[in-house]
Motif scaffolding. Sequence first.
Motif, PDB file in Angstrom:
ATOM      1  N   HIS B 312     -21.939  47.964  -1.443  1.00 13.51           N
ATOM      2  CA  HIS B 312     -21.138  49.347  -1.927  1.00 13.51           C
ATOM      3  C   HIS B 312     -22.172  50.547  -2.244  1.00 13.51           C
ATOM      4  CE1 HIS B 312     -17.233  47.034  -2.913  1.00 13.51           C
ATOM      5  NE2 HIS B 312     -17.559  46.845  -1.785  1.00 13.51           N
ATOM      6  N   PRO B 313     -23.171  50.165  -2.787  1.00 11.86           N
ATOM      7  CA  PRO B 313     -24.128  51.439  -3.187  1.00 11.86           C
ATOM      8  C   PRO B 313     -24.662  51.892  -1.907  1.00 11.86           C
ATOM      9  CG  PRO B 313     -24.763  49.536  -4.695  1.00 11.86           C
ATOM     10  CD  PRO B 313     -23.634  48.945  -3.674  1.00 11.86           C
ATOM     11  N   SER B 314     -25.146  51.136  -0.867  1.00 10.84           N
ATOM     12  CA  SER B 314     -25.531  51.517   0.188  1.00 10.84           C
ATOM     13  C   SER B 314     -24.247  52.424   1.131  1.00 10.84           C
ATOM     14  CB  SER B 314     -26.074  50.261   1.117  1.00 10.84           C
ATOM     15  OG  SER B 314     -26.946  49.826   0.419  1.00 10.84           O
ATOM     16  N   ALA B 315     -23.032  51.967   1.091  1.00 11.48           N
ATOM     17  CA  ALA B 315     -21.975  52.767   1.730  1.00 11.48           C
ATOM     18  C   ALA B 315     -21.959  54.246   0.825  1.00 11.48           C
ATOM     19  CB  ALA B 315     -20.732  52.060   1.490  1.00 11.48           C
ATOM     20  N   LEU B 316     -22.178  54.367  -0.349  1.00 10.13           N
ATOM     21  CA  LEU B 316     -22.036  55.710  -0.896  1.00 10.13           C
ATOM     22  C   LEU B 316     -23.233  56.376  -0.821  1.00 10.13           C
ATOM     23  CD1 LEU B 316     -20.432  54.848  -4.300  1.00 10.13           C
ATOM     24  CD2 LEU B 316     -19.347  55.270  -2.110  1.00 10.13           C
ATOM     25  N   GLU B 317     -24.400  55.882  -0.938  1.00 13.43           N
ATOM     26  CA  GLU B 317     -25.588  56.362  -0.944  1.00 13.43           C
ATOM     27  C   GLU B 317     -26.873  55.639  -0.303  1.00 13.43           C
ATOM     28  OE1 GLU B 317     -28.313  58.794  -0.219  1.00 13.43           O
ATOM     29  OE2 GLU B 317     -29.303  57.705  -1.952  1.00 13.43           O
ATOM     30  N   PRO B 318     -26.742  55.674   0.802  1.00 11.54           N
ATOM     31  CA  PRO B 318     -27.490  54.715   1.952  1.00 11.54           C
ATOM     32  C   PRO B 318     -28.681  54.512   1.499  1.00 11.54           C
ATOM     33  CG  PRO B 318     -26.147  56.231   3.223  1.00 11.54           C
ATOM     34  CD  PRO B 318     -26.212  56.684   1.954  1.00 11.54           C
ATOM     35  N   PHE B 319     -29.653  55.592   1.215  1.00 11.18           N
ATOM     36  CA  PHE B 319     -31.128  55.590   0.790  1.00 11.18           C
ATOM     37  C   PHE B 319     -31.027  55.002  -0.408  1.00 11.18           C
ATOM     38  CE2 PHE B 319     -35.063  56.654  -0.912  1.00 11.18           C
ATOM     39  CZ  PHE B 319     -36.119  56.620  -0.205  1.00 11.18           C
ATOM     40  N   GLY B 320     -30.697  55.461  -1.214  1.00 14.77           N
ATOM     41  CA  GLY B 320     -30.597  54.735  -2.773  1.00 14.77           C
ATOM     42  C   GLY B 320     -30.169  53.415  -3.008  1.00 14.77           C
ATOM     43  N   GLY B 321     -29.206  53.288  -2.199  1.00 14.74           N
ATOM     44  CA  GLY B 321     -28.446  51.788  -2.188  1.00 14.74           C
ATOM     45  C   GLY B 321     -29.397  50.830  -1.653  1.00 14.74           C
ATOM     46  N   ALA B 322     -30.021  51.170  -0.406  1.00 12.62           N
ATOM     47  CA  ALA B 322     -30.980  50.006   0.185  1.00 12.62           C
ATOM     48  C   ALA B 322     -32.167  50.037  -0.461  1.00 12.62           C
ATOM     49  CB  ALA B 322     -30.923  50.452   1.561  1.00 12.62           C
ATOM     50  N   ASN B 323     -32.573  50.910  -1.100  1.00 14.32           N
ATOM     51  CA  ASN B 323     -33.648  51.131  -1.749  1.00 14.32           C
ATOM     52  C   ASN B 323     -33.880  50.262  -2.964  1.00 14.32           C
ATOM     53  OD1 ASN B 323     -35.600  53.554  -3.681  1.00 14.32           O
ATOM     54  ND2 ASN B 323     -36.204  52.913  -1.672  1.00 14.32           N
ATOM     55  N   THR B 324     -32.707  50.152  -3.611  1.00 15.41           N
ATOM     56  CA  THR B 324     -32.552  49.537  -4.974  1.00 15.41           C
ATOM     57  C   THR B 324     -32.129  48.224  -4.578  1.00 15.41           C
ATOM     58  OG1 THR B 324     -30.198  50.654  -5.244  1.00 15.41           O
ATOM     59  CG2 THR B 324     -32.210  51.404  -6.619  1.00 15.41           C
ATOM     60  N   GLY B 325     -31.577  48.167  -3.373  1.00 18.96           N
ATOM     61  CA  GLY B 325     -31.421  46.579  -2.949  1.00 18.96           C
ATOM     62  C   GLY B 325     -32.686  45.745  -2.670  1.00 18.96           C
ATOM     63  N   ILE B 326     -33.698  46.432  -2.369  1.00 16.99           N
ATOM     64  CA  ILE B 326     -34.835  45.783  -2.339  1.00 16.99           C
ATOM     65  C   ILE B 326     -35.545  45.702  -3.476  1.00 16.99           C
ATOM     66  CG2 ILE B 326     -37.222  45.950  -1.268  1.00 16.99           C
ATOM     67  CD1 ILE B 326     -35.923  45.354   1.038  1.00 16.99           C
ATOM     68  N   GLY B 327     -35.466  46.637  -4.458  1.00 10.38           N
ATOM     69  CA  GLY B 327     -36.032  46.723  -5.810  1.00 10.38           C
ATOM     70  C   GLY B 327     -35.317  45.583  -6.584  1.00 10.38           C
ATOM     71  N   GLY B 328     -34.267  45.270  -6.359  1.00 15.75           N
ATOM     72  CA  GLY B 328     -33.456  44.271  -7.059  1.00 15.75           C
ATOM     73  C   GLY B 328     -33.474  43.013  -6.736  1.00 15.75           C
ATOM     74  N   VAL B 329     -33.755  42.652  -5.527  1.00 16.08           N
ATOM     75  CA  VAL B 329     -34.254  41.212  -5.035  1.00 16.08           C
ATOM     76  C   VAL B 329     -35.718  40.844  -5.391  1.00 16.08           C
ATOM     77  CG1 VAL B 329     -34.840  41.565  -2.690  1.00 16.08           C
ATOM     78  CG2 VAL B 329     -33.468  39.734  -3.323  1.00 16.08           C
ATOM     79  N   VAL B 330     -36.594  42.119  -5.170  1.00 18.13           N
ATOM     80  CA  VAL B 330     -37.937  41.774  -5.649  1.00 18.13           C
ATOM     81  C   VAL B 330     -38.139  41.210  -7.192  1.00 18.13           C
ATOM     82  CG1 VAL B 330     -40.132  42.862  -6.031  1.00 18.13           C
ATOM     83  CG2 VAL B 330     -38.884  42.761  -3.807  1.00 18.13           C
ATOM     84  N   ARG B 331     -37.270  41.891  -7.890  1.00 18.16           N
ATOM     85  CA  ARG B 331     -37.202  41.541  -9.348  1.00 18.16           C
ATOM     86  C   ARG B 331     -36.659  40.323  -9.661  1.00 18.16           C
ATOM     87  NH1 ARG B 331     -35.482  46.367  -9.816  1.00 18.16           N
ATOM     88  NH2 ARG B 331     -33.609  46.276 -10.213  1.00 18.16           N
ATOM     89  N   ASP B 332     -35.682  39.681  -8.635  1.00 22.52           N
ATOM     90  CA  ASP B 332     -35.164  38.447  -8.692  1.00 22.52           C
ATOM     91  C   ASP B 332     -36.405  37.262  -8.417  1.00 22.52           C
ATOM     92  OD1 ASP B 332     -32.552  38.568  -9.479  1.00 22.52           O
ATOM     93  OD2 ASP B 332     -32.009  38.930  -7.066  1.00 22.52           O
ATOM     94  N   ILE B 333     -37.401  37.776  -7.899  1.00 22.20           N
ATOM     95  CA  ILE B 333     -38.634  36.955  -7.552  1.00 22.20           C
ATOM     96  C   ILE B 333     -39.598  37.116  -8.597  1.00 22.20           C
ATOM     97  CG2 ILE B 333     -40.431  36.824  -6.088  1.00 22.20           C
ATOM     98  CD1 ILE B 333     -37.825  35.718  -4.736  1.00 22.20           C
ATOM     99  N   ILE B 334     -39.565  38.352  -9.296  1.00 23.69           N
ATOM    100  CA  ILE B 334     -40.395  38.368 -10.527  1.00 23.69           C
ATOM    101  C   ILE B 334     -39.976  37.598 -11.681  1.00 23.69           C
ATOM    102  CG2 ILE B 334     -41.334  39.822 -12.119  1.00 23.69           C
ATOM    103  CD1 ILE B 334     -41.088  42.339 -10.182  1.00 23.69           C
ATOM    104  N   ALA B 335     -38.379  37.389 -11.632  1.00 25.56           N
ATOM    105  CA  ALA B 335     -37.871  36.876 -12.598  1.00 25.56           C
ATOM    106  C   ALA B 335     -37.811  35.366 -12.423  1.00 25.56           C
ATOM    107  CB  ALA B 335     -36.370  37.070 -12.742  1.00 25.56           C
TER     108      ALA B 335
END
Lengths: 218, 973
Positions: B312-335
Amino acid sequence: MLVLPGGFSYGDALGAGVRQALDLRVFFHDELREFIEAGKPVLGICNGFQTLVKAGFLPGSTDNGARHNDEPQSMEQRQVTLTQNSRGRFECRWIHLAVEHGAKASCLAHLEGPVFCPVAHGEGNFQVSSDEALKRLEKEGLVAFRYVDEHGLPARGRYPINPNGSVADIAGICNRAGNVIGLMPHPEDHIDPIQSPLGGRKGLGLSVFQAMMGLAFA
Amino acid sequence: MNIFRIEVTNHSGEDEPRITAAAHRLGIDSLQSCNKTQLYFLTSNSSESPSSDQVERLCALLLVDPVTESARVTPLPHTRSDDISSQIASTSADHIIEVALRPGVTDVAARVLERGAAELGILSLEAATATQYRLTGDLSEEELHRVARGLLCNDTIERYSLGAVEPVFGHSSDALNIVDRVPLASLSEEALLECSRKRMLSLDAEEMREIQSFYDELGRDPTDVELETLAQTWSEHCVHKTFKSIIAFTRQDSRNQALPVEEITGLLQTYIQAATEKVNRPWVRSAFVDDAGIIEFDDNFDLAFKVETHNHPSALEPFGGANTGIGGVVRDIIAVSARPIACTDVLCFGPQDISPDELPAGILHPARVREGVVAGIGDYGNKLGLPTVNGAVIYDEGYLGNPLVFCGAVGLLPKGSHPTKPKQGDRIVVLGGRTGRDGIHGATFSSAELTQATHTESGSAVQIGDPITEKGLIELVEAARDKRLYNAITDCGAGGLSSAVGEMGEELGAEIELQDVPLKYPGLTPWEIWLSEAQERMVLAVPPSNLPLLQELADLWDVEMRDLGQFSGDGWLRVRYGGLAVAELPMSFLHGGLPIPRRTAQYSEQTVDWSTAPFTGRDLPSRKAKEILLRMLSHPSVASKEGIVRTYDHEVRGGTLVRPFVGPHMNGPADAAVLKPLGTWGHQRAFTLSAGINPLLGKRDCYAMAVSAVDEAFRNAVSVGADPDTVALLDNFCWGNPTIPDRLGALVRACQGCYDAAVSYNAPFISGKDSLYNEFEGQPIPGTLLISAVGIVPDMRRICTSDLKQSGNLIYLLGETREEFGGSLLSHLFEWEGGEPPAMPNEPLDRYRALHAAMRSGLIQSCHDLSEGGLAVALAEMCIGGRLGAAVDISAVSGGDFTHPVVPLFAESNGRLLMEVARRDVKVFEESFTDLPIAPLGTVTQTGNLEVMENGQRLFALSLEEIATSWQGAEFE
């Protein structure tokens, strides 16, 4: 030996290496100058290269006069830069890299054949302020590496052999003393033959480090 | 206060031909050129303005490249746009459009500039940035607005102005400590639903009633903080209630016979976790418990793998949505206390060539979505120094209003280094980025459908990433882990602090002071602070005695750290703002109060209907066969993805042994990635990352889609050298609205397929995620299942790639081919909806084990899996990769008496791979496949042609040039 590695320092938010160059000037200027003047080897790879260029350490000053560490003039006199790739985007691919014959970085002279390693950058397009500036670089032996094809022949600007549009296929330069070297490609990604996408044992990037370590122990 | 406006122009003009071309596609032909200029605005937040000397120094040292750029500095006494517009008129452009971020959206460049200025002793500088576009051509005002909205400015995060944009510095408003009581008592069901809708809670009537009666018993109304906390914690995104619901499932087979109703007690438990338990592999370290799945890698290290979606974020703001998609999944690994080492991405877009006129209102053009998503993924992964090594890109009309962005990350952690139990008295510490109004309601927003109005209503749900802050977190957490400074760790993802603290404190209870949360700007209400999904934050449970050491590390890595409260031990969640209670909830209700939903699901199998098949008789004219193959190779889902993939760094960290491109020209497709983690070069072990996805098949039969996706991910892993007895799977479901029975019925079938396949392949699921409500204006996306696989390569010297290696070598096909065209690429090209969907292969593990053993013995020169387009496409790809020809006879293909030559050529049966074998090895090779379906098809040739024969008669031949041109297609611009 000092290696400034790749990586997006400060996210390259104000241009690749610019913000880190300020750090070098503000915090480490004198120490770095001392290190360089002592003839110790300094290698800048990718973002490290961009940083050394933007901080004015590559190709370095023509005179040896002392400079104040954040004097704007010295920045404005900079005649070389690394800017946006000519195709306008980040690109990752393996390329061939030839050591320039007669480069001041004489430690590289006995590298055998072209080095084979990847580039991975968005702002690796080496540019100069004028034709004269380019001639001076070449005449003074400050060009260290150029992009070549698999047979070692000049890229002559042809994409993707020259992956970013760099003037005169320049991939790396050095300072006048030959102990500070910077390049866009990543020799550290080809240390072991198993890393090569083409197999074989040729073109190890390890040789660049070995050559510079020679300087460190000279 | 003075403001300086600085325009930094590139000498070369920095032409933007892509914008001009895109404008022409919008029908605005009068645009001749577009040039870009970077704008900086500088002012001071103290009484003293920056001096012009200081501005000059900033220009020289930070803003202007003397070789390529020049600057023009204009002091602005006031931001009077008329004055600026007249100044702009002096440039050579006909029109000016300036674009700036909306107030409150993270302006990373401005922050970097401010900190750089501070380093130069310019202490109170405030900066803002913008972009100026200078257009030439005779454009009407209406056309200028269309260019701005359609191409230059995304309304969700940016604003624009025709002429000079006015800078906004920071984001100032008064501090707000408002806490509302939300009266629920005595509300009717309708009024409850209205309240849920108005506050974007995404709670249904039953859930609202449950909350109502809970507060009735307490004798008070909930605060907005409490209600929002419950909505986040109970959201589909956080608690996956569909996968836990009790489902009454009715099914009709393809002859319209109703099968007995099944009651399913939770899809996750019944199918996914059940498969993991049944398979019971000893090397699984953690499945479905932590933020990522964990398997054993070697004697010292484990591997963590997680895939998330950010649709959904990527539908609205493709750059930011995908950008934070990577950021989020990388934090799952840090977690899970792991060091992130690689990323994957699988993307599903609408057709790129759709005319803007055909586009439904309220959505971005798929070309713009793709450009933004690809740039967003590259930006984050590249800047974090993580290689993006595996993925897929799929195009289908079904993704027009709702693209899919699957982001994966892998990490390495020393065995036993991940603590998971907070202790009573541990401090609740937040690390990383500051909290702002970004991403509020992300969890509930992703649990609702998209509509035309979503763009304007949900702007706050979109965030912009700051990978450099995340890089600091990676380093800091790794150091803190090695010093054993924390007892538990989680990331602030969906639901922000409310979810992170709520989950961590589930057993102990937690007390937290919101006033201690570091904010980007004042003005956030308590519930906004509590729910904000601002990026790059981790929450740790830290024993009080370890705080000073952790603070030292945080200072070293320049990461902000704040102590917010403690894990109390009383089982309650107590949230305060300035000492006043704003939420007091028992954890038992927060986590156990959600009523288990009951759902109905219904599924009707489609008929096979061979009578409508697009091919009849025995004849396949040569011309036709060629044409089909070339059309397949140039189909966007099959064709080379080089234009996208090369914008990701796939080499950084030096461990990529099989990269996305293979062969002497380094442009053939790889089946999977092989990685060697840094720090493990003392032995020969490596690991694979691969994926299986086929939404075309999902439209035909969701059960077959699941089985086939597992087989594809699995065979891709084996084809590069993974041991088939060490492959772990991840499931990511992207589906429509699960409260509608037919959508849920298809999901049930997909889960059943997952179970059956995982058990047959003896491969456990270790992690998964579902993203539901992927609908736009009531139209669901095609139900899409991504299976990702991680497998162990016992010996990295025996890995294999898909490019043909040597002329004269023999080509063998492994596996049986059946008349399976249901959901195939051939059926899609001929718009045929019938056909048999591919079944599970017989005893799949036996063949994969034999293949792996042959690989370990060095008998396989190249290996490539058969997927979309079947044998013909796979052969062509091997030729392209190897720059060699091949001559094969399809009558040798095993599987039976085919009714038509398209069957061996294009059928998409599972469990099949092509193998190249040197002549000297043939005997040993064939012996190692005794009793398994292998067939010698032909040889590798030097002719530069792909020649296909049937019973010795030439069916067709295509030159390497022809197939490579079709496959490589137009350069991605």
